[in-house]
Design a protein around this motif. Sequence first.
Motif, PDB file in Angstrom:
ATOM      1  N   ALA A  77       1.098   7.605   2.803  1.00 31.65           N
ATOM      2  CA  ALA A  77       0.139   7.004   3.731  1.00 31.65           C
ATOM      3  C   ALA A  77       0.646   7.065   5.179  1.00 31.65           C
ATOM      4  N   GLN A  78       1.909   6.768   5.402  1.00 31.41           N
ATOM      5  CA  GLN A  78       2.432   6.767   6.780  1.00 31.41           C
ATOM      6  C   GLN A  78       2.486   8.179   7.350  1.00 31.41           C
ATOM      7  N   LYS A  79       3.000   9.121   6.528  1.00 34.76           N
ATOM      8  CA  LYS A  79       3.088  10.508   7.014  1.00 34.76           C
ATOM      9  C   LYS A  79       1.689  11.071   7.255  1.00 34.76           C
ATOM     10  N   ALA A 231      -6.537   5.981  10.677  1.00 36.93           N
ATOM     11  CA  ALA A 231      -6.182   4.935   9.711  1.00 36.93           C
ATOM     12  C   ALA A 231      -6.728   5.280   8.324  1.00 36.93           C
ATOM     13  N   ALA A 232      -7.969   5.746   8.269  1.00 36.16           N
ATOM     14  CA  ALA A 232      -8.591   6.049   6.972  1.00 36.16           C
ATOM     15  C   ALA A 232      -7.964   7.285   6.333  1.00 36.16           C
ATOM     16  N   THR A 236      -6.225   7.369   2.643  1.00 38.29           N
ATOM     17  CA  THR A 236      -6.521   8.304   1.540  1.00 38.29           C
ATOM     18  C   THR A 236      -5.274   9.075   1.123  1.00 38.29           C
ATOM     19  N   THR A 237      -4.378   9.384   2.074  1.00 36.30           N
ATOM     20  CA  THR A 237      -3.169  10.119   1.660  1.00 36.30           C
ATOM     21  C   THR A 237      -2.232   9.253   0.830  1.00 36.30           C
ATOM     22  N   GLY A 238      -2.475   7.928   0.813  1.00 41.95           N
ATOM     23  CA  GLY A 238      -1.673   7.043  -0.046  1.00 41.95           C
ATOM     24  C   GLY A 238      -2.219   6.904  -1.459  1.00 41.95           C
ATOM     25  N   LYS A 258      -9.635   9.301 -10.409  1.00 45.01           N
ATOM     26  CA  LYS A 258      -9.727   8.007 -11.101  1.00 45.01           C
ATOM     27  C   LYS A 258     -10.228   6.889 -10.192  1.00 45.01           C
ATOM     28  N   GLY A 259     -10.413   7.214  -8.909  1.00 45.62           N
ATOM     29  CA  GLY A 259     -10.898   6.194  -7.986  1.00 45.62           C
ATOM     30  C   GLY A 259      -9.810   5.250  -7.531  1.00 45.62           C
ATOM     31  N   GLN A 260      -8.595   5.717  -7.494  1.00 43.33           N
ATOM     32  CA  GLN A 260      -7.501   4.870  -6.993  1.00 43.33           C
ATOM     33  C   GLN A 260      -6.392   5.682  -6.326  1.00 43.33           C
TER      34      GLN A 260
END
Length: 260
Positions: A77-79, A231-232, A236-238, A258-260
């Motif tokens: 998520a951060q990268k 931010a979004a 999504t990358t997380g 799987k929606g997660q």
Amino acid sequence: MPYTNLLIDGQDGILIVTLNRPKALNALNSKTMAELRHFFAEDAPKREGLKGVILTGAGEKAFVAGADIKEFLALDAQKGQDMARQGQDIFFLIERFPKPVIALVNGFALGGGCELAMACHLRIATPEARFGQPEVNLGLIPGYGGTQRLIQYLGKTKATELLLTADMLSAEDALRHGLLNAVLPAGEAMELAKKMVAKIAAKGPVAIAKTIEAINAYFQYDVDGFEKEVAAFGETTGTADFREGAAAFIEKRKPDFKGQ
Ligand code: HXC
């Protein structure tokens, strides 16, 4: 900086910059992005007599097929946020460049490739060109400004359809919906791009730079959609879905989200 992924050519003050990784459909890896940053921040502004830049893709098939999905597996998520913000900043350099930058779109312009074309001031395409933001296929969203600029060019209705379905637009449809300035066969498209740069170069350079600034000012909103996109994209990358989407592309199979 010696360029390896950009070919820089041209004469009479018109630079032709070719994204040159045809085997990967000119996908934007981190090296290409660094070279684009260097070109627009450090190199082009110092070139004497520069009239304008034409950006195009090597090979028959693609302008740019997006960010390099093969580099995605290292993202979290951060990268992801850092990648989106850094890429947006490079594309702002293009959008704010004081001389005309024309995208000559000679094939697929997908994801980051469509975003790159949209950051240019003008767009000319060949009839084979295809435009789209297929990030949702990967469990991702656009991160280089696509959610914002697609709406600017197409309007909310068509942009929402493309962003949610990942459908592609043909060159003719892209022209009809206001994304393109012209559609012409390859040789004629390059001639027109050069003519447009030369025509603009005959005007007052300060007036051209100020016109570009004023056009860009039209799109400064109170709510910063570009930041929202960063931010979004990071969120999504997380997700596990994103890792599945990128792995599925590389393994050439359908993703199992799987929606997660
Ligand atoms: C890395 C890519 C690539 C990409 C294509 N290739 N697109 N590699 N990143 N974005 C590679 C393929 O893996 C393949 O290499 C070679 O280029 C040829 O592609 P094929 O898929 O075999 O060609 P074809 O069947 O003709 O399909 C063309 C295509 C398809 C429809 C353009 O390649 C495709 O869907 N590409 C991905 C498009 C996409 O999802 N773009 C958005 C990425 S996300 P090998 O070695 O296998 O032969 C994005 C986010 C930006 O851009 C924001 C970040 C912050």
